[in-house]
Design an enzyme around this catalytic site. Structure first.
Site, PDB file in Angstrom:
ATOM      1  N   GLY A   1       0.802  -1.219   0.000  1.00 57.31           N
ATOM      2  CA  GLY A   1       0.000   0.000   0.000  1.00 57.31           C
ATOM      3  C   GLY A   1       0.831   1.263   0.000  1.00 57.31           C
ATOM      4  O   GLY A   1       0.289   2.362  -0.028  1.00 57.31           O
ATOM      5  N   CYS A   2       2.139   1.116   0.057  1.00 59.33           N
ATOM      6  CA  CYS A   2       3.026   2.280   0.017  1.00 59.33           C
ATOM      7  C   CYS A   2       3.599   2.397  -1.391  1.00 59.33           C
ATOM      8  O   CYS A   2       4.009   1.405  -1.982  1.00 59.33           O
ATOM      9  CB  CYS A   2       4.179   2.130   1.012  1.00 59.33           C
ATOM     10  SG  CYS A   2       3.644   2.161   2.720  1.00 59.33           S
TER      11      CYS A   2
END
Length: 145
Positions: free
Chosen positions: A46-47
């Site tokens: 998710g980064c």
């Protein structure tokens, strides 16, 4: 620097340029994450940039969780430093009870970071909380009942 002092320091700084500089300096001050910890199992999904989060759990009762982390992006590394200040050394329940969103707002980061960086921070928080829930579940399963 504890969390309240961090909030006070951020509020004392007049410009976002100075706050970004502080954030980058905090990231630079993080201890290096060993190369063997930069594995897929420690990577935070998710980064946009690469972030690795390693967790160790003490044998204390209740256990305490310690986090080390790193990123390949300067500002994200500063966000990692804030995350570690908020969570490292706490029990799973203390982690789950920590209102990181309020801290994020108090620091003014909600308004100043790009959507990708905000989403990345949320992903890091989610991973820490998931690990805390897992440790708490293990602790509950092992308790006499």
């Amino acid at each position: 620097m504890d969390l309240q002092r961090l909030v006070d320091t951020f509020n004392f700084l007049d410009s976002w340029e100075d706050r970004y500089r502080l954030l980058i300096d905090m990231g630079r001050d993080l201890p290096a994450l060993p190369e063997e910890a930069r594995i897929e199992a420690n990577r935070v999904d998710g980064c946009t940039s690469n972030v690795w989060l390693e967790t160790t759990v003490s044998d204390d009762t209740p256990p305490r969780m310690f986090f080390s982390a790193d990123s390949d992006a300067f500002i994200v590394k500063g966000l990692v430093a804030i995350l570690l200040k908020a969570y490292s050394g706490k029990t799973p329940q203390e982690i789950l009870d920590t209102d990181i969103e309020s801290l994020f707002d108090e620091l003014g980061l909600s308004q100043q970071l790009t959507a990708n960086r905000r989403d990345g921070f949320v992903a890091m928080v989610k991973q820490v909380r998931n690990r805390a829930q897992a440790v708490r579940a293990d602790e509950t399963e092992g308790a006499p009942g």
